[in-house]
Design a protein around this motif. Structure first.
Motif, PDB file in Angstrom:
ATOM      1  N   PRO A   5      44.091 -34.444  19.483  1.00 59.71           N
ATOM      2  CA  PRO A   5      43.368 -33.344  18.840  1.00 59.71           C
ATOM      3  C   PRO A   5      42.255 -33.887  17.943  1.00 59.71           C
ATOM      4  CG  PRO A   5      45.522 -33.639  17.835  1.00 59.71           C
ATOM      5  CD  PRO A   5      45.455 -34.557  19.019  1.00 59.71           C
ATOM      6  N   LEU A   6      41.138 -33.166  17.913  1.00 63.86           N
ATOM      7  CA  LEU A   6      40.040 -33.538  17.035  1.00 63.86           C
ATOM      8  C   LEU A   6      40.338 -32.996  15.649  1.00 63.86           C
ATOM      9  CD1 LEU A   6      37.010 -32.792  19.356  1.00 63.86           C
ATOM     10  CD2 LEU A   6      38.007 -35.011  18.797  1.00 63.86           C
ATOM     11  N   ILE A   7      40.436 -33.894  14.693  1.00 61.96           N
ATOM     12  CA  ILE A   7      40.742 -33.513  13.324  1.00 61.96           C
ATOM     13  C   ILE A   7      39.533 -33.856  12.472  1.00 61.96           C
ATOM     14  CG2 ILE A   7      42.262 -33.902  11.363  1.00 61.96           C
ATOM     15  CD1 ILE A   7      44.438 -34.631  13.447  1.00 61.96           C
ATOM     16  N   PRO A   8      38.953 -32.864  11.794  1.00 62.87           N
ATOM     17  CA  PRO A   8      37.802 -33.154  10.942  1.00 62.87           C
ATOM     18  C   PRO A   8      38.111 -34.266   9.943  1.00 62.87           C
ATOM     19  CG  PRO A   8      38.126 -30.787  11.142  1.00 62.87           C
ATOM     20  CD  PRO A   8      39.328 -31.461  11.776  1.00 62.87           C
ATOM     21  N   GLU A   9      37.096 -35.084   9.667  1.00 62.59           N
ATOM     22  CA  GLU A   9      37.281 -36.242   8.792  1.00 62.59           C
ATOM     23  C   GLU A   9      37.693 -35.864   7.373  1.00 62.59           C
ATOM     24  OE1 GLU A   9      34.178 -39.123   8.867  1.00 62.59           O
ATOM     25  OE2 GLU A   9      33.961 -38.962  11.037  1.00 62.59           O
ATOM     26  N   ASP A  10      37.371 -34.660   6.929  1.00 64.18           N
ATOM     27  CA  ASP A  10      37.697 -34.271   5.561  1.00 64.18           C
ATOM     28  C   ASP A  10      39.126 -33.754   5.412  1.00 64.18           C
ATOM     29  OD1 ASP A  10      37.271 -31.926   7.001  1.00 64.18           O
ATOM     30  OD2 ASP A  10      36.312 -30.896   5.321  1.00 64.18           O
ATOM     31  N   ARG A  11      39.902 -33.743   6.483  1.00 68.67           N
ATOM     32  CA  ARG A  11      41.292 -33.282   6.430  1.00 68.67           C
ATOM     33  C   ARG A  11      42.241 -34.456   6.303  1.00 68.67           C
ATOM     34  NH1 ARG A  11      41.449 -28.559  10.313  1.00 68.67           N
ATOM     35  NH2 ARG A  11      39.946 -27.187   9.332  1.00 68.67           N
ATOM     36  N   LEU A  12      43.290 -34.256   5.536  1.00 61.50           N
ATOM     37  CA  LEU A  12      44.287 -35.298   5.328  1.00 61.50           C
ATOM     38  C   LEU A  12      45.388 -35.191   6.371  1.00 61.50           C
ATOM     39  CD1 LEU A  12      44.485 -35.024   1.460  1.00 61.50           C
ATOM     40  CD2 LEU A  12      43.344 -36.800   2.789  1.00 61.50           C
ATOM     41  N   ILE A  13      45.740 -36.328   6.950  1.00 59.02           N
ATOM     42  CA  ILE A  13      46.771 -36.391   7.978  1.00 59.02           C
ATOM     43  C   ILE A  13      47.831 -37.405   7.558  1.00 59.02           C
ATOM     44  CG2 ILE A  13      45.549 -38.126   9.353  1.00 59.02           C
ATOM     45  CD1 ILE A  13      46.627 -36.539  11.837  1.00 59.02           C
ATOM     46  N   ILE A  14      49.075 -37.096   7.837  1.00 57.00           N
ATOM     47  CA  ILE A  14      50.172 -38.002   7.514  1.00 57.00           C
ATOM     48  C   ILE A  14      50.293 -39.016   8.643  1.00 57.00           C
ATOM     49  CG2 ILE A  14      52.625 -38.220   6.995  1.00 57.00           C
ATOM     50  CD1 ILE A  14      52.482 -35.200   6.139  1.00 57.00           C
ATOM     51  N   GLU A  15      50.177 -40.282   8.275  1.00 58.25           N
ATOM     52  CA  GLU A  15      50.234 -41.357   9.270  1.00 58.25           C
ATOM     53  C   GLU A  15      51.570 -42.085   9.293  1.00 58.25           C
ATOM     54  OE1 GLU A  15      46.917 -43.510   7.686  1.00 58.25           O
ATOM     55  OE2 GLU A  15      45.517 -42.537   9.062  1.00 58.25           O
ATOM     56  N   SER A  32      57.472 -38.800  -4.064  1.00 60.66           N
ATOM     57  CA  SER A  32      57.284 -37.496  -3.442  1.00 60.66           C
ATOM     58  C   SER A  32      55.854 -37.015  -3.648  1.00 60.66           C
ATOM     59  CB  SER A  32      58.270 -36.498  -4.040  1.00 60.66           C
ATOM     60  OG  SER A  32      59.603 -36.934  -3.834  1.00 60.66           O
ATOM     61  N   ILE A  33      55.375 -36.182  -2.710  1.00 57.80           N
ATOM     62  CA  ILE A  33      54.003 -35.679  -2.791  1.00 57.80           C
ATOM     63  C   ILE A  33      53.923 -34.205  -2.410  1.00 57.80           C
ATOM     64  CG2 ILE A  33      52.886 -37.909  -2.372  1.00 57.80           C
ATOM     65  CD1 ILE A  33      52.409 -36.994   0.550  1.00 57.80           C
ATOM     66  N   LEU A  34      52.888 -33.554  -2.924  1.00 57.63           N
ATOM     67  CA  LEU A  34      52.456 -32.242  -2.465  1.00 57.63           C
ATOM     68  C   LEU A  34      51.159 -32.473  -1.713  1.00 57.63           C
ATOM     69  CD1 LEU A  34      53.050 -30.152  -5.706  1.00 57.63           C
ATOM     70  CD2 LEU A  34      54.346 -29.987  -3.582  1.00 57.63           C
ATOM     71  N   LEU A  35      51.021 -31.873  -0.549  1.00 54.61           N
ATOM     72  CA  LEU A  35      49.892 -32.163   0.315  1.00 54.61           C
ATOM     73  C   LEU A  35      49.308 -30.891   0.918  1.00 54.61           C
ATOM     74  CD1 LEU A  35      48.242 -34.290   2.007  1.00 54.61           C
ATOM     75  CD2 LEU A  35      50.119 -34.216   3.647  1.00 54.61           C
ATOM     76  N   THR A  36      47.990 -30.772   0.809  1.00 52.77           N
ATOM     77  CA  THR A  36      47.248 -29.746   1.531  1.00 52.77           C
ATOM     78  C   THR A  36      46.293 -30.497   2.454  1.00 52.77           C
ATOM     79  OG1 THR A  36      45.343 -29.570   0.041  1.00 52.77           O
ATOM     80  CG2 THR A  36      47.310 -28.270  -0.533  1.00 52.77           C
ATOM     81  N   PRO A  37      45.630 -29.826   3.350  1.00 53.18           N
ATOM     82  CA  PRO A  37      44.672 -30.537   4.196  1.00 53.18           C
ATOM     83  C   PRO A  37      43.541 -31.216   3.422  1.00 53.18           C
ATOM     84  CG  PRO A  37      45.289 -28.485   5.230  1.00 53.18           C
ATOM     85  CD  PRO A  37      45.870 -28.466   3.850  1.00 53.18           C
ATOM     86  N   ALA A  38      43.355 -30.859   2.149  1.00 57.25           N
ATOM     87  CA  ALA A  38      42.252 -31.412   1.365  1.00 57.25           C
ATOM     88  C   ALA A  38      42.679 -32.257   0.172  1.00 57.25           C
ATOM     89  CB  ALA A  38      41.363 -30.274   0.864  1.00 57.25           C
ATOM     90  N   TYR A 108      53.612 -30.633   9.708  1.00 59.69           N
ATOM     91  CA  TYR A 108      52.371 -30.507   8.936  1.00 59.69           C
ATOM     92  C   TYR A 108      51.182 -30.949   9.787  1.00 59.69           C
ATOM     93  CZ  TYR A 108      48.559 -31.829   5.890  1.00 59.69           C
ATOM     94  OH  TYR A 108      47.312 -31.977   5.349  1.00 59.69           O
ATOM     95  N   ASN A 109      51.285 -32.118  10.419  1.00 57.54           N
ATOM     96  CA  ASN A 109      50.169 -32.630  11.222  1.00 57.54           C
ATOM     97  C   ASN A 109      49.783 -31.668  12.343  1.00 57.54           C
ATOM     98  OD1 ASN A 109      49.789 -34.935   9.705  1.00 57.54           O
ATOM     99  ND2 ASN A 109      50.944 -36.253  11.078  1.00 57.54           N
ATOM    100  N   VAL A 110      50.762 -31.092  12.996  1.00 53.68           N
ATOM    101  CA  VAL A 110      50.479 -30.154  14.085  1.00 53.68           C
ATOM    102  C   VAL A 110      49.785 -28.907  13.534  1.00 53.68           C
ATOM    103  CG1 VAL A 110      51.519 -28.604  15.785  1.00 53.68           C
ATOM    104  CG2 VAL A 110      52.312 -30.972  15.602  1.00 53.68           C
TER     105      VAL A 110
END
Length: 126
Positions: A5-15, A32-38, A108-110
């Motif tokens: 999938p093409l994921i915009p560069e400004d979005r955060l992804i869990i690796e 622990s973390i709280l995560l949004t796409p930004a 989350y990634n999906v």
């Protein structure tokens, strides 16, 4: 054929996850973390027993949140009381889904790659 999938560069992804933290878009976060796409926020929740409505207070500064919050409970999923689910929905406009932290990372990634409104609340595990 490339099906990545093409994921915009400004979005955060869990690796990656485990060993007490998470790797998000090339950066390692301990605990622990709280995560949004930004945005990634450190989250002062060490175990599922520490999770309550007050623990989500850092989300208040992130603007209008709607959609789903994936609660990664650590090594295994946990049951969330209906009253707490309702309180989260009323306070944040989020429907909470609890699962183990690994499943929450993958989900989350999906959802993020599908441009769906999603927040991840991820409890670290060793």
């Amino acid at each position: 054929m490339d099906i990545t999938p093409l994921i915009p560069e400004d979005r955060l992804i869990i690796e990656g996850y485990g060993a007490g933290g998470f790797r998000v878009s090339g950066e390692r976060y301990e605990g622990s973390i709280l995560l949004t796409p930004a945005q990634v926020l450190s989250w002062q929740v060490g175990s599922f027993q520490d999770f309550d409505i007050e623990s989500l207070a850092p989300l208040k500064g992130l603007g209008d949140l709607s959609g789903i919050i994936l609660l990664g409970c650590g090594r295994s999923g946990q049951f969330i009381a209906p009253s707490l689910r309702q309180e989260i929905r009323e306070s944040y406009g989020l429907v909470v889904e609890a699962m183990d932290s690994g499943a929450a990372c993958r989900t989350y990634n999906v959802l993020m790659s599908e441009d769906r409104p999603v927040v991840a609340a991820l409890i670290q595990f060793d």
